[in-house]
Design a protein around this motif. Structure first.
Motif, short mmCIF file in Angstrom:
data_model
loop_
_atom_site.label_atom_id
_atom_site.label_comp_id
_atom_site.label_asym_id
_atom_site.label_seq_id
_atom_site.Cartn_x
_atom_site.Cartn_y
_atom_site.Cartn_z
N VAL A 34 -19.47 25.99 8.95
CA VAL A 34 -19.13 25.59 10.32
C VAL A 34 -19.91 26.39 11.34
CG1 VAL A 34 -17.27 25.41 12.02
CG2 VAL A 34 -16.84 24.79 9.64
N GLU A 35 -20.04 27.69 11.13
CA GLU A 35 -20.75 28.52 12.10
C GLU A 35 -22.18 28.04 12.29
OE1 GLU A 35 -19.89 32.77 12.55
OE2 GLU A 35 -21.96 33.12 11.89
N SER A 36 -22.84 27.62 11.21
CA SER A 36 -24.23 27.17 11.31
C SER A 36 -24.36 25.81 11.97
CB SER A 36 -24.85 27.11 9.90
OG SER A 36 -24.89 28.38 9.30
N VAL A 37 -23.33 24.98 11.85
CA VAL A 37 -23.40 23.60 12.37
C VAL A 37 -22.80 23.48 13.76
CG1 VAL A 37 -22.77 21.20 11.93
CG2 VAL A 37 -23.34 22.70 10.01
N ALA A 38 -21.64 24.09 13.98
CA ALA A 38 -20.92 23.92 15.25
C ALA A 38 -21.39 24.87 16.34
CB ALA A 38 -19.42 24.10 15.03
N TRP A 39 -22.15 25.89 15.97
CA TRP A 39 -22.66 26.85 16.96
C TRP A 39 -24.09 26.45 17.30
CZ3 TRP A 39 -23.85 32.69 15.72
CH2 TRP A 39 -24.17 33.35 16.91
N LEU A 40 -24.33 26.03 18.53
CA LEU A 40 -25.64 25.48 18.90
C LEU A 40 -26.75 26.52 18.82
CD1 LEU A 40 -24.63 23.15 21.85
CD2 LEU A 40 -25.11 22.56 19.48
N LEU B 28 -11.46 33.18 8.79
CA LEU B 28 -12.85 33.22 9.21
C LEU B 28 -12.94 33.56 10.69
CD1 LEU B 28 -14.37 30.10 7.39
CD2 LEU B 28 -14.15 32.46 6.58
N SER B 29 -14.02 34.23 11.06
CA SER B 29 -14.23 34.63 12.45
C SER B 29 -15.72 34.60 12.75
CB SER B 29 -13.68 36.05 12.68
OG SER B 29 -13.91 36.46 14.02
N ASN B 30 -16.05 34.54 14.02
CA ASN B 30 -17.47 34.60 14.38
C ASN B 30 -17.99 36.03 14.39
OD1 ASN B 30 -15.90 35.14 16.70
ND2 ASN B 30 -17.64 34.71 18.02
N VAL B 31 -17.07 37.01 14.40
CA VAL B 31 -17.45 38.43 14.28
C VAL B 31 -16.44 39.13 13.39
CG1 VAL B 31 -18.73 38.68 16.45
CG2 VAL B 31 -16.24 38.94 16.44
N TYR B 32 -16.96 40.01 12.55
CA TYR B 32 -16.09 40.78 11.66
C TYR B 32 -16.31 42.27 11.91
CZ TYR B 32 -15.78 36.37 9.08
OH TYR B 32 -15.59 35.06 8.73
N TRP C 71 -14.71 26.45 17.65
CA TRP C 71 -16.01 26.56 18.32
C TRP C 71 -16.12 25.64 19.53
CZ3 TRP C 71 -19.77 30.04 17.55
CH2 TRP C 71 -19.70 30.82 16.39
N TYR C 72 -14.99 25.21 20.08
CA TYR C 72 -15.03 24.27 21.21
C TYR C 72 -15.82 24.82 22.38
CZ TYR C 72 -13.58 21.28 25.04
OH TYR C 72 -13.59 20.45 26.13
N ASP C 73 -15.55 26.06 22.79
CA ASP C 73 -16.30 26.69 23.87
C ASP C 73 -16.15 28.20 23.77
OD1 ASP C 73 -13.77 27.32 24.85
OD2 ASP C 73 -13.88 25.99 26.59
N GLY C 74 -16.63 28.93 24.77
CA GLY C 74 -16.58 30.38 24.71
C GLY C 74 -15.17 30.93 24.68
#
Length: 650
Positions: free
Chosen positions: A127-133, A263-267, A382-385
């Protein structure tokens, strides 16, 4: 072949449904602003701009193909996030097809290829690779990476050099997308071993060009990261600790691949060695299994994973030195292949036992449904910031990076109360954060609390003496705004103007447009605001909108504007090909201020396009006379002098 088409159609349909929520997502404030929203480089699709993209780094990295893909999207869709997300998803779907084809070429088994490709497609770590532009680079480099591996397998089969050349081309394009691609040559040797090829002189020499490019792109990436001070160690130091860090990262990836939860965008990095022990134990068990069984497929899958993920283990740490979901995009394919072969072996062992086969099928379907559901749900984070940083805080509310970025999100939205709250938390968790002091100072400035702002500026400077120059600028900003407020100028208007100036100076042209638009709400028709907004729009290549602003700025001054206003409008006319109008505006600017070299140079270019070569040459010579260092004018003069060759635009 018919079965394969059916399997591929099913693979694409399931994957599209799992990632469907990502199509509704917006931009985040985590690198999307750097790569897309505020990236002036992607505002023009031309040969000159493409050459610029390929000859310069951007935001710590050299990834020209990735930047070019954003350039293409901006040309056709501007800043509509739907199309950027759609392209990311389409690239991922294509990569799923390539993964299927790659496994088919490896083993020729439809079921193994289908299960492998399904796991590759649906695992929540994707998901991080696909949903994060901002991670377009992942799905783009992977596409060329997989194409290169497929071409190399074809080369092994048919021994045609054309396939080897295609493999090399794919590898180079992959490196142009993301430097992580440098691992590919090592996998070529692994494919040789898997297919029983001897390591003779030819097998080594044919890979020499691959390793040359690996060296070039690897060194380039290292020094670019080093120049940005991202090659560093935040929590650990020393070679022994680096090895421990790598082991922890490896164990972390194995754990998340098996159990993709929390899962998280930062660990955050473990505070103590004890936090690493469970993952290191898992790693030791995995290595022991490989050594014990000595199975060809097991070794291939494990070594594929290890070779592809090796740079991301961070024996040479960069950034925060911590793992990330996106780093598994290609490496996990090796372990998914292992899973596919295990399933196939179980089907073989159960033979005609219908009950066992049905149970196995039910388990597989259940696992796939579970992975798909987790991926579907993860897309919403990952909708927005705001959503992604709130999600990170939900997973760990003591990691300062999440608080800082959530505060930055609110700050950019003009919601200063929640921004201040999260900047406060950031400084509680990391008292030495110079960035948080700076941003909190700016927040206080926007709230009109200048005394508190000065206190934070002083703290920023004391924690990092290198920030003395930035601190001075912030002090000056405080003084200017406070002075304007005391003189009765609306504080919000004054702040918007300061923001606009700052954005222009930093190349954040989209931000400048927003700021000057806000300033014009308080002071409609202000020629300075209109002109500066036009400058920002011009930098974004929104020429018609820029022309409208310049027209309004000049009209607001009763057609007796400052020379730079006429010069700016002349530049727009020239860009639009309206050279008579451009000459007229440049002439007005020159009449008001005769000492500007660039006024003459640009008028000369318009004269040249009108085929008035004598006047063009006169202007170029005058431009050089006024500024002997004006390289554009010198080049234009010399080229025109030699047989009237075409001139270059500045």
């Amino acid at each position: 072949m018919k079965n394969r088409k059916l399997l591929l159609g099913l693979l694409l349909a399931i994957t599209f449904l799992a990632f469907f929520p990502s199509l509704n997502n917006k931009f985040t404030n985590w690198d999307d602003d750097h790569y897309i929203l505020n990236n002036g480089v992607i505002r023009e699709l031309s040969f000159q701009n493409t050459a610029k993209i390929f000859t310069a780094k951007y935001y710590k990295d050299y990834l020209p193909l990735t930047i070019l893909s954003y350039d293409l999207e901006y040309t056709f869709f501007k800043l509509d996030p739907f199309y950027y997300h759609l392209d990311n998803l389409l690239l991922h779907l294509f990569n799923c097809l390539l993964a299927f084809c790659f496994i088919i070429l490896l083993c020729g088994n439809n079921r193994v290829a289908f299960i492998t490709a399904l796991l590759f497609a649906l695992h929540p770590l994707r998901v991080e690779s696909v949903a994060w532009l901002a991670e377009r680079k992942d799905v783009l480099y992977a596409m060329f990476y997989l194409l290169s591996l497929i071409c190399y397998l074809q080369y092994q089969k048919f021994r045609k050099n054309s396939y080897l050349y295609l493999a090399l081309t794919g590898f180079i394009l992959s490196c142009f997308s993301k430097a992580t691609a440098v691992t590919l040559p090592f996998l070529l040797f692994l494919l040789d071993h898997y297919n029983g090829r001897k390591y003779d002189r030819k097998a080594v020499l044919e890979k020499l060009p691959f390793f040359i490019f690996t060296l070039v792109f690897g060194v380039l990436a290292f020094f670019m990261q080093k120049a940005e001070e991202t090659v560093k160690i935040e929590k650990i130091s020393g070679f022994a600790d680096n090895i421990l860090n790598a082991l922890y990262n490896l164990g972390f990836y194995l754990n998340k691949l098996i159990a993709p939860l929390e899962l998280s965008n930062v660990y955050p990095y473990p505070a103590a060695l004890t936090g690493m022990l469970p993952l290191i134990a898992l790693l030791i068990l995995a290595v022991a299994a490989i050594i014990y069984y000595k199975n060809k497929l097991l070794n291939f899958g494990a070594l594929f994973f290890l070779a592809a993920i090796f740079p991301m283990l961070q024996l040479v740490p960069f950034g925060l030195g911590i793992p990330a979901d996106r780093y598994t995009y290609i490496p996990a394919l090796g372990l998914f292949f292992l899973a596919g072969t295990v399933v196939e072996k179980l089907y073989g062992e159960y033979g005609i036992n219908e009950v066992k086969r049905k149970i196995l099928t039910a388990v597989i379907v259940l696992v796939i449904m579970l992975l798909g559901a987790l991926t579907f749900i993860r897309c919403f984070a990952w909708y927005d910031g705001e959503t992604i940083w709130k999600d990170a805080l939900k997973k760990d509310n003591k990691y300062w990076i999440a608080d800082y970025n959530l505060a930055a999100y609110y700050f950019d939205k003009g919601e200063y109360a929640p921004a201040l709250s999260h900047f406060n938390r950031t400084l509680e968790l990391d008292p030495g954060s110079k960035f948080a002091y700076k941003q909190r100072a700016l927040t206080y400035i926007r709230l009109g609390e200048f005394t508190k702002a000065r206190s934070d500026i002083e703290s920023m400077k004391s924690y990092n003496p290198k920030e003395a120059e930035n601190a001075l600028r912030l002090y000056e900003l405080c003084d200017r705004l406070e002075s304007k407020v005391k003189r009765g100028i609306n504080r919000e208007e004054a702040q918007a103007v300061e923001d606009g100036r700052t954005c222009l100076a930093q190349g954040n042209y989209r931000g400048a447009v927003v700021s000057y638009t806000e300033a014009l709400v308080f002071n409609p028709g202000n020629p300075e605001y209109l002109n500066n907004k036009g400058v920002a729009l011009s930098a974004l290549n929104d020429n018609l909108s820029a022309l409208k602003e310049f027209d309004a700025a000049i009209k607001a001054m009763n057609n007796d504007a400052l020379p730079e206003y006429y010069y700016n409008r002349g530049n727009i006319f020239r860009k639009l090909g309206e050279h008579n109008e451009a000459v007229a505006d440049y002439s007005r600017a020159i009449k008001k201020e005769k000492g500007k070299s660039e006024y003459y140079n640009n008028r000369g270019i318009s004269y040249f396009n009108l085929k008035d070569y004598k006047r063009a040459l006169d202007d170029f010579e005058q431009a050089v006379l006024l500024n002997p260092g004006n390289k554009s004018a010198i080049k234009n003069r010399d080229m025109l002098s030699r047989n009237l060759k075409p001139v270059n635009k500045p």
